[in-house]
Scaffold this active site. Structure first.
Site, PDB file in Angstrom:
ATOM      1  N   ASN A 117     -10.734  -2.676  -5.828  1.00 40.13           N
ATOM      2  CA  ASN A 117      -9.973  -1.649  -6.553  1.00 40.13           C
ATOM      3  C   ASN A 117     -10.576  -1.317  -7.921  1.00 40.13           C
ATOM      4  O   ASN A 117     -10.245  -0.282  -8.515  1.00 40.13           O
ATOM      5  CB  ASN A 117      -8.494  -2.046  -6.713  1.00 40.13           C
ATOM      6  CG  ASN A 117      -7.704  -1.984  -5.423  1.00 40.13           C
ATOM      7  OD1 ASN A 117      -6.781  -2.781  -5.196  1.00 40.13           O
ATOM      8  ND2 ASN A 117      -8.030  -1.027  -4.545  1.00 40.13           N
ATOM      9  N   ASP A 125       0.830  -1.205   0.000  1.00 42.63           N
ATOM     10  CA  ASP A 125       0.000   0.000   0.000  1.00 42.63           C
ATOM     11  C   ASP A 125       0.868   1.260   0.000  1.00 42.63           C
ATOM     12  O   ASP A 125       2.010   1.239   0.465  1.00 42.63           O
ATOM     13  CB  ASP A 125      -0.918  -0.027   1.236  1.00 42.63           C
ATOM     14  CG  ASP A 125      -2.123   0.904   1.088  1.00 42.63           C
ATOM     15  OD1 ASP A 125      -2.361   1.402  -0.029  1.00 42.63           O
ATOM     16  OD2 ASP A 125      -2.814   1.125   2.097  1.00 42.63           O
TER      17      ASP A 125
HETATM   18  C1  IPE Z   1      -5.362  -2.768  -0.316  1.00 41.48           C
HETATM   19  O1  IPE Z   1      -5.063  -1.431  -0.464  1.00 41.48           O
HETATM   20  C2  IPE Z   1      -5.308  -3.475  -1.629  1.00 41.48           C
HETATM   21  C3  IPE Z   1      -3.982  -3.614  -2.215  1.00 41.48           C
HETATM   22  C4  IPE Z   1      -2.861  -3.255  -1.672  1.00 41.48           C
HETATM   23  C5  IPE Z   1      -3.964  -4.242  -3.503  1.00 41.48           C
HETATM   24  P1  IPE Z   1      -6.205  -0.328  -0.623  1.00 41.48           P
HETATM   25  O2  IPE Z   1      -5.521   0.978  -0.705  1.00 41.48           O
HETATM   26  O3  IPE Z   1      -7.120  -0.687  -1.732  1.00 41.48           O
HETATM   27  O4  IPE Z   1      -6.996  -0.487   0.758  1.00 41.48           O
HETATM   28  P2  IPE Z   1      -7.941   0.534   1.516  1.00 41.48           P
HETATM   29  O5  IPE Z   1      -8.931   1.040   0.519  1.00 41.48           O
HETATM   30  O6  IPE Z   1      -7.076   1.641   2.045  1.00 41.48           O
HETATM   31  O7  IPE Z   1      -8.545  -0.271   2.620  1.00 41.48           O
HETATM   32  C1  IPE Z   2      -1.520   0.360  -3.348  1.00 39.69           C
HETATM   33  O1  IPE Z   2      -1.332   1.730  -3.370  1.00 39.69           O
HETATM   34  C2  IPE Z   2      -1.751  -0.217  -4.714  1.00 39.69           C
HETATM   35  C3  IPE Z   2      -3.139  -0.639  -4.951  1.00 39.69           C
HETATM   36  C4  IPE Z   2      -4.097  -0.643  -4.057  1.00 39.69           C
HETATM   37  C5  IPE Z   2      -3.467  -1.064  -6.298  1.00 39.69           C
HETATM   38  P1  IPE Z   2      -2.551   2.766  -3.306  1.00 39.69           P
HETATM   39  O2  IPE Z   2      -2.908   3.140  -4.687  1.00 39.69           O
HETATM   40  O3  IPE Z   2      -3.665   2.227  -2.491  1.00 39.69           O
HETATM   41  O4  IPE Z   2      -1.858   3.972  -2.573  1.00 39.69           O
HETATM   42  P2  IPE Z   2      -2.509   4.982  -1.544  1.00 39.69           P
HETATM   43  O5  IPE Z   2      -3.138   4.153  -0.446  1.00 39.69           O
HETATM   44  O6  IPE Z   2      -3.548   5.754  -2.304  1.00 39.69           O
HETATM   45  O7  IPE Z   2      -1.387   5.816  -1.077  1.00 39.69           O
HETATM   46 MG    MG Z   3      -4.159   2.386  -0.534  1.00 39.65          MG
END
Ligand code: IPE
Ligand code: IPE
Ligand code: MG
Length: 236
Positions: free
Chosen positions: A68, A20
């Site tokens: 996602n 993340d």
């Molecule tokens: C979790 O991250 C999913 C992945 C790392 C693929 P998200 O960024 O989607 O999770 P939330 O929305 O903060 O819970």
């Molecule tokens: C994790 O990074 C990757 C996926 C969930 C695909 P994020 O895109 O969730 O990054 P933040 O949480 O917005 O920083």
């Molecule tokens: Mg995230």
């Protein structure tokens, strides 16, 4: 074995990572979110190598959740594009490093092209044994549980025959050990639908580091923290 290796006794067999913070990494640099996803994807092989050097046998990476898809379309498309490019670019490198690649999630909901690329890489690396790397892409823990229930219904299993072992064997992770250690980068303290059945007794480790910056030292710190945990599984 590189000198940087920890060589500690109490290592996890299976490490799972919620990768993340790509978006925040980019935001911090005034870059578009997709630049963060690119940097994050490029970090994957570096982290696989570090865990492999430490002797970890199973590494599961949460790359794209069933939730996602709800992000803006350009971000979703960009992410799919980056993944497809990475598979093509990295397969031979993974193969040479003894990585066996597997996929967790609803592959049938991905584009035919992406399905083919994933299947090709899985096939190409299937005889490798140094480290098993499972990419959770279009993965959701609730979807996985529902898919397992559907399989059981189709098989017509007797209620009396259903136990935890039989249920586990219908999950995407059938045959794999449960994760011992779950790492989440970027500081959040939640599972976000990741391995919700398998994580029942996993140890958690979170770090404020954003995923694109998570490197060998962070890998070692997480393993050291794990080695100091006392697991009890409900016993004494
Ligand atoms: C979790 O991250 C999913 C992945 C790392 C693929 P998200 O960024 O989607 O999770 P939330 O929305 O903060 O819970
Ligand atoms: C994790 O990074 C990757 C996926 C969930 C695909 P994020 O895109 O969730 O990054 P933040 O949480 O917005 O920083
Ligand atoms: Mg995230």
């Amino acid at each position: 074995m590189p000198d940087s290796c920890l060589q500690i006794a109490n290592l996890p067999t299976h490490v799972a990572i919620i990768m993340d913070g790509n978006g925040r990494w980019a935001q911090q640099r005034g870059l578009p979110r997709l630049a963060g996803h690119r940097a994050g994807t490029e970090n994957v092989s570096r982290v696989i190598e570090a865990f492999s050097d430490e002797g970890i046998k199973f590494l599961t990476l949460y790359a794209f959740s069933t939730e996602n898809w709800g992000r803006p379309q350009p971000e979703v498309n960009g992410l799919l594009q980056i993944l497809a490019e990475m598979i093509d670019k990295e397969t031979e490198n993974l193969f040479r490093n003894g990585v066996r690649l597997m996929h967790l999630g609803r592959i049938e909901e991905l584009s035919l092209e992406l399905q083919k690329a994933v299947r090709r890489t899985v096939k190409r690396t299937e005889s490798n044994t140094k480290i098993n790397v499972c990419v959770a892409f279009n993965y959701g823990g609730r979807a996985e549980i529902l898919d397992a229930v559907r399989r059981l219904l189709v098989e017509g299993i007797e209620a009396s025959q259903l136990d935890e072992e039989a249920f586990s064997q219908r999950l995407y992770t059938a045959g794999m050990p449960d994760p011992d250690l779950i790492i989440r980068t970027a500081g959040e303290m939640r599972l976000s639908n990741f391995l919700i059945w398998q994580a029942a007794y996993a140890e958690y480790y979170t770090t404020p580091v954003f995923w694109p910056d998570f490197g060998r030292e962070d890998v070692q710190q997480s393993l050291l923290a794990y080695s100091q945990r006392q697991r009890r599984f409900g016993g004494l």
